[in-house]
Scaffold this active site. Structure first.
Site, mmCIF file in Angstrom:
data_model
loop_
_atom_site.group_PDB
_atom_site.id
_atom_site.type_symbol
_atom_site.label_atom_id
_atom_site.label_comp_id
_atom_site.label_asym_id
_atom_site.label_seq_id
_atom_site.Cartn_x
_atom_site.Cartn_y
_atom_site.Cartn_z
ATOM 1 N N GLU A 146 -95.644 -135.443 67.731
ATOM 2 C CA GLU A 146 -94.953 -136.520 67.005
ATOM 3 C C GLU A 146 -95.942 -137.579 66.482
ATOM 4 O O GLU A 146 -95.847 -137.974 65.330
ATOM 5 C CB GLU A 146 -93.875 -137.148 67.902
ATOM 6 C CG GLU A 146 -92.935 -138.034 67.118
ATOM 7 C CD GLU A 146 -91.912 -138.769 67.958
ATOM 8 O OE1 GLU A 146 -91.053 -138.106 68.565
ATOM 9 O OE2 GLU A 146 -91.970 -140.000 68.000
ATOM 10 N N SER A 191 -92.459 -140.367 72.927
ATOM 11 C CA SER A 191 -92.416 -138.898 72.988
ATOM 12 C C SER A 191 -93.644 -138.337 72.274
ATOM 13 O O SER A 191 -93.908 -138.720 71.127
ATOM 14 C CB SER A 191 -91.163 -138.372 72.297
ATOM 15 O OG SER A 191 -90.009 -138.887 72.914
ATOM 16 N N ARG A 242 -87.097 -137.213 62.692
ATOM 17 C CA ARG A 242 -88.492 -137.680 62.776
ATOM 18 C C ARG A 242 -89.310 -137.265 61.550
ATOM 19 O O ARG A 242 -90.485 -136.929 61.649
ATOM 20 C CB ARG A 242 -89.195 -137.128 64.026
ATOM 21 C CG ARG A 242 -88.640 -137.602 65.334
ATOM 22 C CD ARG A 242 -88.821 -139.106 65.537
ATOM 23 N NE ARG A 242 -88.480 -139.472 66.890
ATOM 24 C CZ ARG A 242 -87.249 -139.704 67.333
ATOM 25 N NH1 ARG A 242 -86.220 -139.628 66.503
ATOM 26 N NH2 ARG A 242 -87.038 -140.027 68.592
HETATM 27 N N1 EPU Z 1 -85.961 -133.846 80.854
HETATM 28 C C1 EPU Z 1 -86.667 -133.018 81.692
HETATM 29 N N2 EPU Z 1 -87.788 -133.503 82.288
HETATM 30 C C2 EPU Z 1 -88.217 -134.763 82.104
HETATM 31 C C3 EPU Z 1 -87.495 -135.630 81.247
HETATM 32 C C4 EPU Z 1 -86.367 -135.141 80.635
HETATM 33 O O1 EPU Z 1 -86.295 -131.867 81.894
HETATM 34 O O2 EPU Z 1 -89.270 -135.116 82.671
HETATM 35 C C5 EPU Z 1 -84.772 -133.304 80.178
HETATM 36 C C6 EPU Z 1 -83.497 -133.930 80.759
HETATM 37 O O3 EPU Z 1 -82.556 -132.907 80.941
HETATM 38 C C7 EPU Z 1 -83.006 -134.822 79.634
HETATM 39 C C8 EPU Z 1 -83.594 -134.193 78.396
HETATM 40 O O4 EPU Z 1 -84.825 -133.619 78.830
HETATM 41 O O5 EPU Z 1 -81.618 -134.858 79.595
HETATM 42 C C9 EPU Z 1 -83.852 -135.153 77.267
HETATM 43 O O6 EPU Z 1 -84.620 -136.277 77.742
HETATM 44 P P1 EPU Z 1 -84.362 -137.747 77.169
HETATM 45 O O7 EPU Z 1 -82.919 -138.081 77.258
HETATM 46 O O8 EPU Z 1 -85.320 -138.677 77.783
HETATM 47 O O9 EPU Z 1 -84.638 -137.614 75.640
HETATM 48 P P2 EPU Z 1 -85.873 -136.969 74.870
HETATM 49 O O10 EPU Z 1 -85.345 -135.788 74.107
HETATM 50 O O11 EPU Z 1 -87.037 -136.744 75.749
HETATM 51 C C10 EPU Z 1 -85.452 -138.309 72.672
HETATM 52 C C11 EPU Z 1 -86.357 -138.975 71.700
HETATM 53 C C12 EPU Z 1 -86.726 -140.364 72.201
HETATM 54 C C13 EPU Z 1 -85.442 -141.171 72.310
HETATM 55 C C14 EPU Z 1 -84.506 -140.475 73.288
HETATM 56 C C15 EPU Z 1 -83.146 -141.137 73.318
HETATM 57 C C16 EPU Z 1 -87.586 -137.188 70.603
HETATM 58 C C17 EPU Z 1 -88.871 -136.452 70.492
HETATM 59 N N3 EPU Z 1 -87.551 -138.159 71.508
HETATM 60 O O12 EPU Z 1 -86.206 -138.152 73.857
HETATM 61 O O13 EPU Z 1 -87.550 -140.973 71.229
HETATM 62 O O14 EPU Z 1 -85.717 -142.478 72.790
HETATM 63 O O15 EPU Z 1 -84.287 -139.110 72.869
HETATM 64 O O16 EPU Z 1 -82.484 -140.932 72.116
HETATM 65 O O17 EPU Z 1 -86.655 -136.894 69.860
HETATM 66 C C18 EPU Z 1 -89.837 -141.216 70.632
HETATM 67 O O18 EPU Z 1 -89.572 -140.547 69.621
HETATM 68 O O19 EPU Z 1 -90.988 -141.671 70.845
HETATM 69 C C19 EPU Z 1 -88.793 -141.472 71.600
HETATM 70 C C20 EPU Z 1 -89.006 -142.131 72.735
#
Ligand code: EPU
Length: 370
Positions: free
Chosen positions: A365, A269, A193
């Site tokens: 972000e 995010s 990012r």
């Molecule tokens: N989780 C929680 N609580 C929640 C949601 C998630 O504990 O309410 C935990 C779960 O264990 C889950 C982990 O967090 O496995 C990660 O969540 P998720 O897979 O949704 O991915 P993320 O890290 O929240 C990142 C990117 C997203 C991207 C997804 C898929 C960042 C900041 N965000 O989200 O990017 O779509 O991975 O690759 O790196 C964005 O940047 O706007 C964005 C949507």
């Protein structure tokens, strides 16, 4: 060129200019609107008004606007599709929306495909176009909102692919040097990012277009838990997993997890996933065995910011018109009529509590406009 909600142009309606340095630019070919509401121009939809607003659909109009801003002493801020932007109630200076279009495709010397896209193109339109033509490479980035320019600045990433991996170069207007430059991916200094365009070293650089490189030999990027589950549920196999099938699977996963900005304002995010030392991670894991993390090289660990925020008790939190999405703790939402100030106040509460509980600093972000 504007929708009906545009404020009056500078050369109409201003009876008392603020001062000699801000005379209406009557000699300009690009219209500049004063007191322009920005609510509909960001996916967060916060209530916001720009002191001045214009659209640059070509390098010439961009130069004209930058020259006007410099003469008038107006600070300049750039906007794409507003997908990663929190606009404050009052945005001082000139907001320039980059609307430079154009898509050009040609074979790459290595047998792959080069696609040059104007910074103002909607990134997902490029994904749809390439996938529909059977060209793989962008499918994991399906349905990421925003423009090509925004995607480059932010180095968007999803489901194991970052835009930087599919870029050959980025063409920018270097307003300090007064010249067009072609930046290699190394010069862009891409990281998670991150790009040089977000740093002081990139000040004055405006993305004009991006040159994408789609590989000659496509292979699906899988391994992300949610996506693999969706692929399995759809019964996709090595034979049936085409770029289009993978794109559809990504779209399905995203639409289940992320709120549609057309219905609930948000910027995806809200914080990046923090990267901490192994020592710090070990301490946290001892106290919080359910901590969600990913191993990086060099003794660094990446934590799931969503887990930290949920553990801090903010999932589904409501603060006036702003809130935390009830299905995903990393997404701040506009519950209707929120101001940027309300959103940032909630974000600050979250950051403070996460710092107190885990000793982890969350970095925002989205870009703040205001
Ligand atoms: N989780 C929680 N609580 C929640 C949601 C998630 O504990 O309410 C935990 C779960 O264990 C889950 C982990 O967090 O496995 C990660 O969540 P998720 O897979 O949704 O991915 P993320 O890290 O929240 C990142 C990117 C997203 C991207 C997804 C898929 C960042 C900041 N965000 O989200 O990017 O779509 O991975 O690759 O790196 C964005 O940047 O706007 C964005 C949507």
């Amino acid at each position: 060129m504007e929708g009906s909600d545009a404020g009056p142009p500078y050369n109409e309606g201003r009876t008392t200019p603020k001062g000699g340095s801000r005379q209406p630019p009557n000699n300009m070919t690009v219209q500049i609107f004063r007191d322009r509401p920005l609510d509909g121009l960001t996916t967060f939809g916060t209530r916001a008004t720009a002191e001045a607003y214009a659209e640059a659909s070509s390098l010439e109009s961009l130069k004209e606007l930058l020259a006007h801003a410099a003469e008038s002493g107006l600070p300049v801020r750039f906007l794409g599709a507003g997908a990663n932007t929190v606009a404050m109630s009052r945005v001082p200076g000139l907001v320039i929306r980059i609307a430079i279009k154009g898509i050009e495709k040609k074979p790459a010397p290595d047998g792959g495909t080069l696609v040059r896209c104007g910074a103002g193109e909607i990134f997902d339109d490029i994904v749809k176009m390439t996938v529909a033509e059977g060209l793989g490479g962008l499918e994991n980035l399906s349905a990421v909102p925003g423009t090509v320019g925004g995607a480059v600045v932010q180095n968007i990433g999803a489901y194991g692919v970052e835009l930087a991996e599919r870029l050959q170069s980025v063409t920018v207007w270097d307003s300090k040097a007064g010249e067009v430059r072609e930046l290699s991916t190394e010069e862009c200094d891409f990281a998670y990012r991150h790009s040089i365009l977000k740093t002081p070293a990139g000040e004055g650089l405006v993305v004009l277009s991006a040159l994408l490189h789609l590989p000659a030999r496509w292979y699906p990027v899988t391994g992300y838990r949610d996506l693999d589950a969706e692929i399995a549920a759809r019964g996709l196999t090595a034979v049936t997993l085409t770029p289009a099938a993978l794109s559809d699977a990504v779209r399905a996963v995203r639409s289940r997890k992320l709120p549609d900005p057309a219905r609930l304002g948000n910027a995806g995010s809200f914080f990046t996933n923090p990267i901490i030392s192994k020592v710090h991670w070990r301490e946290l894991l001892t106290k919080h065995p359910s901590l969600v993390y990913y191993k990086l090289g060099g003794g660094r660990m990446k934590l799931a910011a969503a887990w930290l925020i949920e553990a801090a008790g903010f999932k589904g939190a409501v603060r006036g018109n702003a809130g935390v999405y009830e299905n995903h703790a990393l997404i701040l939402v506009n519950r209707g009529g929120a101001s940027g100030e309300e959103v940032l106040a909630l974000a600050e509460d979250i950051r403070r509590r996460v710092r107190e509980m885990f000793g982890v600093e969350l970095a925002m972000e989205p870009v703040v406009l205001g």
